[in-house]
Scaffold this active site. Structure first.
Site, PDB file in Angstrom:
ATOM      1  N   GLU A 320       6.439   4.335  -8.893  1.00  9.35           N
ATOM      2  CA  GLU A 320       7.027   4.025  -7.588  1.00  9.35           C
ATOM      3  C   GLU A 320       8.409   3.369  -7.642  1.00  9.35           C
ATOM      4  O   GLU A 320       8.650   2.372  -6.961  1.00  9.35           O
ATOM      5  CB  GLU A 320       6.060   3.131  -6.794  1.00  9.35           C
ATOM      6  CG  GLU A 320       4.723   3.792  -6.559  1.00  9.35           C
ATOM      7  CD  GLU A 320       3.709   2.904  -5.858  1.00  9.35           C
ATOM      8  OE1 GLU A 320       2.998   3.419  -4.988  1.00  9.35           O
ATOM      9  OE2 GLU A 320       3.616   1.710  -6.190  1.00  9.35           O
TER      10      GLU A 320
HETATM   11  C1  TNX Z   1      -0.159   2.335  -5.506  1.00  6.32           C
HETATM   12  S1  TNX Z   1      -0.538   4.131  -7.721  1.00  6.32           S
HETATM   13  C2  TNX Z   1       0.276   1.540  -6.539  1.00  6.32           C
HETATM   14  C3  TNX Z   1       0.122   0.088  -6.434  1.00  6.32           C
HETATM   15  C4  TNX Z   1      -0.553  -0.330  -5.163  1.00  6.32           C
HETATM   16  C5  TNX Z   1      -1.632   0.657  -4.819  1.00  6.32           C
HETATM   17  C6  TNX Z   1      -2.438   0.282  -3.618  1.00  6.32           C
HETATM   18  C7  TNX Z   1       0.334   3.055  -8.422  1.00  6.32           C
HETATM   19  C8  TNX Z   1       0.601   3.287  -9.815  1.00  6.32           C
HETATM   20  N1  TNX Z   1       0.785   1.994  -7.724  1.00  6.32           N
HETATM   21  O1  TNX Z   1       1.371  -0.541  -6.559  1.00  6.32           O
HETATM   22  O2  TNX Z   1      -1.102  -1.598  -5.357  1.00  6.32           O
HETATM   23  O3  TNX Z   1      -1.041   1.898  -4.603  1.00  6.32           O
HETATM   24  O4  TNX Z   1      -3.503   1.162  -3.455  1.00  6.32           O
END
Ligand code: TNX
Length: 514
Positions: A320
């Site tokens: 992300e």
């Molecule tokens: C996605 S999927 C994230 C996290 C969040 C989560 C909440 C991923 C690698 N990162 O930063 O906490 O969604 O469901």
């Protein structure tokens, strides 16, 4: 709690074997007549495993277990020198005692986890059905992830999580130690990380951090139970907290209209550079990728984490990085995966890092897209395999334990979907990323992100019973007698009292499943 569906099972001998409280399903279960009754449980054989089992029995029964070998030892744990599958075991209760045989101590330990599911305490002592079980895991990597960054968990809570997971034969604990809302691990060379950036969380809690001794205590506790700790330092995104300690290492927050609107909807703050952030927005933070000092920081942190981690892996995140230019992101991941290799460890990264063509060879990818990959996710995940690494599968619409099990559930999020028990059970790791052979799949991992999870009680409410479904996907053969939803539900019905007896408050979230 009563799970439906189980009532429709015919009661022939195979099916009654499969209504025993056994999750994950063993490879072979042969049920014999009757029960073996034992007035007390003396344990002989492998002393490390014996001590653990004594401790577990004491907790279950509230009574001290005999130390020495009683007149007739009722449980024997034997290591044998053969070529059976690593981590496998045979459990035989058909004679006048309980016998567990394995080629390695992990196998013995898993045999005792199965025994603990079958043991019952009666007025006359202990009882166990007469049975022969031969068992071995499908996947070598069976993981759970705990996010201690959004809400901090104490050492004792993490140990309790280890107990829950190892009882189901999980063998990796991925600790998500750092995120925008807090830094949770002592790093001597950058002391402000814990002095300043560990305070607060993704709410109004105090936060906290593990000293190096705390961390070593968790690692040691897990290791005794054949569980490897995989520490994650999430980079280069999810790094807002680093900027609370060292503002010059981190870019100004990348604020989109969506982040601002979502913060408004949730009545949460938007991130402000250098100040603690308690909201849930993701994708707004990044290390300064063009600055050399950033790599001094990353190297120091990775070196210290590697030095206190006996396991083979360091997870460096990579998820992300929404505001980071793709070329910058690739340059960072290529360099960071090499810094991990220089510590002697294998890097793990979330699958987006596969967008970087030149990540260090052997880097392991953790896939978190959906069970049917969207956009470039499959291609990114495949990159790790072409670079000689393996894949860990955590499809978010199946394995994310922080997704609500039903729409009205008070805890959890729903961005990847609502995940009832049936959905959690129904997927196969070999079917997710097309073209990746099963031999390249290390296993699976079930993550618990903790935006809405503030305590072990909250964790239990989201995790159970779905974690039992993931245990079966990780350990049990893809096919075979009993590897069905109906059998699983029936075995789960039988297992719930066993889970409750071990102190887990299993909710009735699964009762509506059928
Ligand atoms: C996605 S999927 C994230 C996290 C969040 C989560 C909440 C991923 C690698 N990162 O930063 O906490 O969604 O469901």
């Amino acid at each position: 709690m009563v799970l439906t569906d189980a009532t429709t099972l015919p009661q022939d001998p195979i099916d009654s074997a499969l209504s025993m409280p056994l999750i994950p399903l063993p490879v072979h279960v042969r049920l014999a007549e009757g029960h073996l009754l034992l007035p007390s449980l003396g344990i002989e054989g492998d002393p490390v495993t014996a001590a653990l089992v004594r401790h577990d029995l004491q907790r279950l029964s509230g009574e001290a277990q005999p130390e020495g070998e009683p007149a007739k030892a009722s449980v024997s744990l034997a290591l044998v020198d053969d070529t059976s599958t690593p981590q496998g075991y045979i459990l035989d209760t058909r004679g006048d005692g309980i016998r567990i045989v394995a080629r390695d101590s992990a196998g013995l330990y898993y045999g005792t986890r199965t025994l603990l599911q079958l043991l019952q305490r009666t007025g006359e002592g202990w009882s166990v059905p007469r049975v022969l079980i031969e068992d071995a895991p499908r996947f070598a990597y069976r993981g759970v992830m705990l996010d201690v960054a959004r809400h901090f968990f104490t050492v004792d809570e993490v140990k309790a999580y280890v107990d829950r997971a190892t009882a189901l034969k999980f063998n990796h604990l991925h600790l998500h130690l750092t995120d925008d809302q807090g830094w949770r691990l002592q790093i001597d060379s950058w002391p402000l990380l814990t002095e300043r950036a560990s305070e607060g969380d993704a709410g109004d809690g105090p936060g906290g951090f593990f000293t190096k001794d705390d961390y070593r205590e968790i690692v040691g506790y897990a290791a005794e139970r054949h569980m490897i700790v995989v520490p994650e330092i999430d980079l280069p995104g999810h790094t807002h907290a680093i900027g609370v300690a060292y503002p010059d290492l981190v870019e100004e927050p990348w604020l989109t209209d969506q982040i601002v609107a979502e913060a408004g909807r949730l009545a949460q703050p938007v991130p402000v550079h250098g100040e603690h952030f308690s909201g849930w927005a993701v994708g707004h933070s990044s290390l300064r990728i063009g600055e050399e000092r950033t790599y001094d920081f990353v190297k120091d942190v990775l070196d210290e984490v590697a030095a206190m981690t006996p396991g083979p892996y360091l997870h460096i995140g990579g998820d992300e990085c929404l505001g980071t230019a793709p070329a910058d992101f690739a340059a960072f991941m290529e360099r960071a995966t090499r810094l991990v290799s220089e510590t002697g460890k294998t890097a793990i990264a979330w699958h987006e890092a596969g967008a970087a063509h030149d990540i260090a060879e052997g880097t392991v990818g953790q896939y978190w897209g959906s069970a049917v990959p969207q956009g470039s996710h499959a291609e990114e995940a495949t990159r790790f395999v072409t670079r000689g690494g393996g894949l860990i599968l955590s499809p978010s619409d199946r394995t994310y334990l922080d997704m609500k099990p039903d729409a009205g559930f008070p805890l959890g999020l729903d961005w990847a979907g609502i995940i009832p028990l049936r959905t959690a059970y129904h997927w196969d790791p070999a079917d997710v990323v097309p073209g990746v052979p099963e031999s390249a799949i290390l296993g699976i991992e079930a993550p618990l992100w903790s935006e809405t999870v503030e305590s072990l009680k909250d964790a239990d409410a989201l995790v159970f019973p779905r974690l039992t479904a993931h245990a079966e996907t990780a350990w049990s053969a893809r096919e075979g007698a009993g590897r069905t939803w109906e059998s699983y539900l029936s075995r789960l019905n039988a297992l719930v009292p066993v889970l409750q007896a071990s102190g887990i408050d299993v909710t009735t979230a699964a009762a509506d499943e059928s």
